[in-house]
Design an enzyme around this catalytic site. Sequence first.
Site, PDB file in Angstrom:
ATOM      1  N   CYS A   6      30.878  68.154   0.697  1.00 28.63           N
ATOM      2  CA  CYS A   6      31.361  69.548   0.577  1.00 28.63           C
ATOM      3  C   CYS A   6      31.020  70.163  -0.776  1.00 28.63           C
ATOM      4  CB  CYS A   6      32.858  69.607   0.817  1.00 28.63           C
ATOM      5  SG  CYS A   6      33.289  69.118   2.491  1.00 28.63           S
ATOM      6  N   HIS A  25      34.654  76.704  -1.372  1.00 30.65           N
ATOM      7  CA  HIS A  25      34.151  75.960  -0.218  1.00 30.65           C
ATOM      8  C   HIS A  25      35.159  76.154   0.911  1.00 30.65           C
ATOM      9  CE1 HIS A  25      33.326  72.877   2.599  1.00 30.65           C
ATOM     10  NE2 HIS A  25      34.353  72.120   2.217  1.00 30.65           N
ATOM     11  N   ASN A  47      34.528  74.453   8.942  1.00 28.82           N
ATOM     12  CA  ASN A  47      34.068  73.879   7.672  1.00 28.82           C
ATOM     13  C   ASN A  47      32.635  73.382   7.882  1.00 28.82           C
ATOM     14  OD1 ASN A  47      33.451  72.043   5.615  1.00 28.82           O
ATOM     15  ND2 ASN A  47      35.550  71.295   5.424  1.00 28.82           N
TER      16      ASN A  47
HETATM   17  N1  COA Z   1      45.567  69.462  17.542  1.00 26.51           N
HETATM   18  C1  COA Z   1      46.848  69.230  17.773  1.00 26.51           C
HETATM   19  N2  COA Z   1      47.588  68.349  17.081  1.00 26.51           N
HETATM   20  C2  COA Z   1      46.965  67.673  16.122  1.00 26.51           C
HETATM   21  C3  COA Z   1      45.608  67.865  15.810  1.00 26.51           C
HETATM   22  C4  COA Z   1      44.896  68.807  16.572  1.00 26.51           C
HETATM   23  N3  COA Z   1      43.596  69.077  16.364  1.00 26.51           N
HETATM   24  N4  COA Z   1      45.265  67.065  14.775  1.00 26.51           N
HETATM   25  C5  COA Z   1      46.374  66.370  14.444  1.00 26.51           C
HETATM   26  N5  COA Z   1      47.408  66.745  15.242  1.00 26.51           N
HETATM   27  C6  COA Z   1      48.776  66.274  15.236  1.00 26.51           C
HETATM   28  C7  COA Z   1      48.930  64.907  14.604  1.00 26.51           C
HETATM   29  O1  COA Z   1      48.662  63.911  15.555  1.00 26.51           O
HETATM   30  C8  COA Z   1      50.366  64.927  14.179  1.00 26.51           C
HETATM   31  O2  COA Z   1      51.173  64.655  15.284  1.00 26.51           O
HETATM   32  P1  COA Z   1      52.535  63.802  15.119  1.00 26.51           P
HETATM   33  O3  COA Z   1      53.390  64.601  14.189  1.00 26.51           O
HETATM   34  O4  COA Z   1      53.043  63.722  16.516  1.00 26.51           O
HETATM   35  O5  COA Z   1      52.111  62.493  14.541  1.00 26.51           O
HETATM   36  C9  COA Z   1      50.615  66.373  13.801  1.00 26.51           C
HETATM   37  O6  COA Z   1      49.552  67.134  14.410  1.00 26.51           O
HETATM   38  C10 COA Z   1      50.575  66.627  12.300  1.00 26.51           C
HETATM   39  O7  COA Z   1      49.430  65.942  11.776  1.00 26.51           O
HETATM   40  P2  COA Z   1      49.098  65.976  10.269  1.00 26.51           P
HETATM   41  O8  COA Z   1      47.864  65.174  10.032  1.00 26.51           O
HETATM   42  O9  COA Z   1      50.327  65.661   9.481  1.00 26.51           O
HETATM   43  O10 COA Z   1      48.779  67.540  10.121  1.00 26.51           O
HETATM   44  P3  COA Z   1      48.493  68.353   8.822  1.00 26.51           P
HETATM   45  O11 COA Z   1      49.457  69.452   8.697  1.00 26.51           O
HETATM   46  O12 COA Z   1      48.250  67.488   7.628  1.00 26.51           O
HETATM   47  O13 COA Z   1      47.100  69.013   9.197  1.00 26.51           O
HETATM   48  C11 COA Z   1      44.815  68.796   8.582  1.00 26.51           C
HETATM   49  C12 COA Z   1      45.966  68.201   9.379  1.00 26.51           C
HETATM   50  C13 COA Z   1      43.617  67.883   8.759  1.00 26.51           C
HETATM   51  C14 COA Z   1      44.493  70.174   9.141  1.00 26.51           C
HETATM   52  C15 COA Z   1      45.233  68.914   7.106  1.00 26.51           C
HETATM   53  O14 COA Z   1      45.716  67.690   6.628  1.00 26.51           O
HETATM   54  C16 COA Z   1      44.155  69.374   6.232  1.00 26.51           C
HETATM   55  O15 COA Z   1      43.759  70.519   6.311  1.00 26.51           O
HETATM   56  N6  COA Z   1      43.637  68.512   5.320  1.00 26.51           N
HETATM   57  C17 COA Z   1      42.535  68.836   4.487  1.00 26.51           C
HETATM   58  C18 COA Z   1      41.309  68.748   5.311  1.00 26.51           C
HETATM   59  C19 COA Z   1      40.106  69.294   4.649  1.00 26.51           C
HETATM   60  O16 COA Z   1      40.154  70.317   4.047  1.00 26.51           O
HETATM   61  N7  COA Z   1      39.039  68.564   4.805  1.00 26.51           N
HETATM   62  C20 COA Z   1      37.791  68.936   4.289  1.00 26.51           C
HETATM   63  C21 COA Z   1      37.757  68.566   2.862  1.00 26.51           C
HETATM   64  S1  COA Z   1      36.370  69.180   2.139  1.00 26.51           S
END
Ligand code: COA
Length: 347
Positions: free
Chosen positions: A126, A273, A303
């Site tokens: 990224c 980004h 992304n």
């Molecule tokens: N659709 C529906 N539910 C989903 C899902 C999806 N696509 N992906 C995960 N979930 C669920 C999980 O299984 C979890 O369920 P549970 O509570 O029953 O266990 C719940 O949603 C919450 O998951 P969690 O991982 O805690 O969500 P979050 O709020 O952290 O969001 C991201 C997940 C990935 C969106 C978030 O962590 C994020 O944005 N991280 C940074 C990612 C990023 O920017 N990456 C690129 C870096 S350059």
Amino acid sequence: MNYLNCVESIIMYNSKIAGLGMYVPENKVSNHNLTHLMDTSDEWIKERTGIKERRHIKKGDGNSTAVMGVKAAKQAIERAKISSDDIELILFATLSPDYYFPGSGVLVQEMLSIKDCPAMDIRNQCSGFVYALATADQFIKSGMYKNVLVIGSENHSGGLDFSTRGRDVSVIFGDGAGAAVVSREVDNDKGILSSHLHSEGKHAEELSLIGPSTNRWVPEIIEANDPEDISYYPYMNGQFVFKNAVVRFEQVILEGLKKNNLSTEDIDLLIPHQANLRISQFVQRKFGLKDRQVYNNIEKYGNTTAASIPIALTEAWESGLINTGDKIVLAAFGSGFTWGSIILNWQ
Ligand code: COA
């Protein structure tokens, strides 16, 4: 060495972005489309990431990482009002190259028929475009080259797990490419003012694709024949990435501003980004920036990793949001972890 050569060798130039281009595949994949493949919802994806749709390469549409890069590059070269023969170096940022080796930069050299032009791939995920732009800047500052083609391009869609198992990663990423022609600028107050790059390899596996690699050779994977082994899909510790991203974005933007005696109020446009809309909004709130000071387009493309900044920069420029004298801040964070910023005085 004659007198003129001697003088030229000690002059430090600046570099400027002379032309911008972008390309995204035509195939739009909405959040709703993904609900047919996995257990997810439009609401969840929009609320957690801000993404409404992304583009995916379609089998047979002729696109690849290098091909998309070339399409973006041709637009950038045309807008820079130079010919591809004027390009002296190609820097290609990607985490999804066409081949394991060689890199995609050489494929661009061939497709653009730029005779013997050096080509280098930058593997910084990224942060790849920021790293590549900073590298181009150094080659131009030293006087070695006058025009460098910098490309960020990604083909994610072919390598993601679109089952419910992979939903936390696969809903986020999209395909596309952006490019910039970086050219010599003789006025040291114009163009790229400074670049700031960092890494922290202890978190390498928090956002990674481990196998196949030399750490996990293909024959080893085949021999194990373990259906539970999904090391060929990207892994992301989402919340850990999020927490690190917001801290590093803030630090590296402030580092760039400080270096140039600027404050957050001086930012005309911050192009972060496009990792996740919530990350951009967090940074915006932290700095008290107005909506017009931050450019986001993640809702349309997801992304696109190394391509996200050049795509956003191109769109912002096309929309007339970037004008002469504007202070533009580019900032990125991603796998590695790596992060960086670039401060520009738009020429
Ligand atoms: N659709 C529906 N539910 C989903 C899902 C999806 N696509 N992906 C995960 N979930 C669920 C999980 O299984 C979890 O369920 P549970 O509570 O029953 O266990 C719940 O949603 C919450 O998951 P969690 O991982 O805690 O969500 P979050 O709020 O952290 O969001 C991201 C997940 C990935 C969106 C978030 O962590 C994020 O944005 N991280 C940074 C990612 C990023 O920017 N990456 C690129 C870096 S350059």
